[in-house]
Design an enzyme around this catalytic site. Structure first.
Site, PDB file in Angstrom:
ATOM      1  N   ILE A  97     -12.943   5.870  -0.895  1.00  0.00           N
ATOM      2  CA  ILE A  97     -12.743   4.517  -0.724  1.00  0.00           C
ATOM      3  C   ILE A  97     -13.480   3.840   0.197  1.00  0.00           C
ATOM      4  O   ILE A  97     -13.358   4.356   1.331  1.00  0.00           O
ATOM      5  CB  ILE A  97     -11.101   4.401  -0.583  1.00  0.00           C
ATOM      6  CG1 ILE A  97     -10.247   5.331  -1.752  1.00  0.00           C
ATOM      7  CG2 ILE A  97     -10.869   2.864  -0.601  1.00  0.00           C
ATOM      8  CD1 ILE A  97      -8.892   5.205  -1.532  1.00  0.00           C
ATOM      9  N   CYS A  98     -14.053   2.679  -0.010  1.00  0.00           N
ATOM     10  CA  CYS A  98     -14.790   2.142   0.831  1.00  0.00           C
ATOM     11  C   CYS A  98     -13.841   0.708   1.048  1.00  0.00           C
ATOM     12  O   CYS A  98     -13.662   0.003   0.086  1.00  0.00           O
ATOM     13  CB  CYS A  98     -16.070   1.530   0.182  1.00  0.00           C
ATOM     14  SG  CYS A  98     -17.118   0.280   1.220  1.00  0.00           S
ATOM     15  N   VAL A  99     -13.428   0.790   2.413  1.00  0.00           N
ATOM     16  CA  VAL A  99     -12.555  -0.577   2.876  1.00  0.00           C
ATOM     17  C   VAL A  99     -12.629  -0.752   4.295  1.00  0.00           C
ATOM     18  O   VAL A  99     -12.949   0.025   5.064  1.00  0.00           O
ATOM     19  CB  VAL A  99     -11.006  -0.243   2.394  1.00  0.00           C
ATOM     20  CG1 VAL A  99     -10.458   0.750   3.226  1.00  0.00           C
ATOM     21  CG2 VAL A  99     -10.341  -1.689   2.656  1.00  0.00           C
TER      22      VAL A  99
END
EC number: 2.3.2.23
Length: 206
Positions: A97-99
């Protein structure tokens, strides 16, 4: 569990206690739509089930996510992954996940609950500008209806809750009940397999 897959022995006792307390608090008073799964033998193995938010292509699904704590946690952010397959701009093929919360915006006092809530918010408001899945990001910006259909179909295939069968046959050990239970299960399995094949065929056309 082997320490080869765990950083628990590298974390300070204070950090372990802090993480365990937060997990237990979330188990007692869970955030809306989030159920934490505690592995008491390894607090670095953090998993949770997140309900797909209403009004999104993920609404009918339940998504399993995993947080991997580094040996420097909480000074450095954990890595986060979807274990359930999902079509989303900010989720890579391997589930990562990219956040921003887990990158440039990370602060040591944010905590596990904040991370899980941020991941849930990402299902409501994706960020195509920092896409790990470029196809999903481009589709969201240029052809939202196609994106929504694809994401919904992936959700229906991969993120459905496991439904328990009727327990009557288990309670009654009669051969007749066992036989019918077996036939029913075979029919259900065939229907499910047929449905999955149809959906996957449609996915290939998109």
């Amino acid at each position: 569990m082997s320490s080869q897959y765990s950083n628990v022995e590298n974390l300070s006792p204070q950090t372990i206690r802090q993480v365990m307390k937060e997990l237990q608090d979330m188990e007692t008073t869970p955030p809306e739509g989030i159920k934490v799964l505690i592995n008491e033998s390894d607090v670095t193995d953090i998993q949770a089930l997140i309900d797909g938010p209403a009004g999104t292509p993920y609404a009918v699904g339940i998504f399993r996510v995993k947080l991997t704590l580094s040996k420097d946690f909480p000074q450095t952010p954990p890595k986060a992954y979807f274990l359930t397959k999902i079509f989303h701009p900010n989720v890579a093929a391997n589930g990562e996940i990219c956040v921003n919360t887990l990158k440039k915006d990370w602060k040591p006092d944010l905590g596990i609950k904040h991370i899980l809530l941020t991941i849930k918010c990402l299902l409501i408001v994706p960020n195509p500008e920092s896409a790990l899945n470029e196809e999903a990001g481009k589709m969201l910006l240029e052809r939202y209806d196609d994106y929504s259909q694809r994401a919904r179909m992936m959700t229906e295939i991969h993120a459905q809750p496991v439904k328990c069968g009727v327990s009557d046959a288990k309670d009654d050990d009669g051969p007749s009940n066992k036989k019918h239970a077996g036939l029913d299960k075979k029919l259900q399995d065939k229907k499910k397999e047929k449905l999955l094949k149809e959906k996957k065929r449609m996915l290939k056309r998109l």
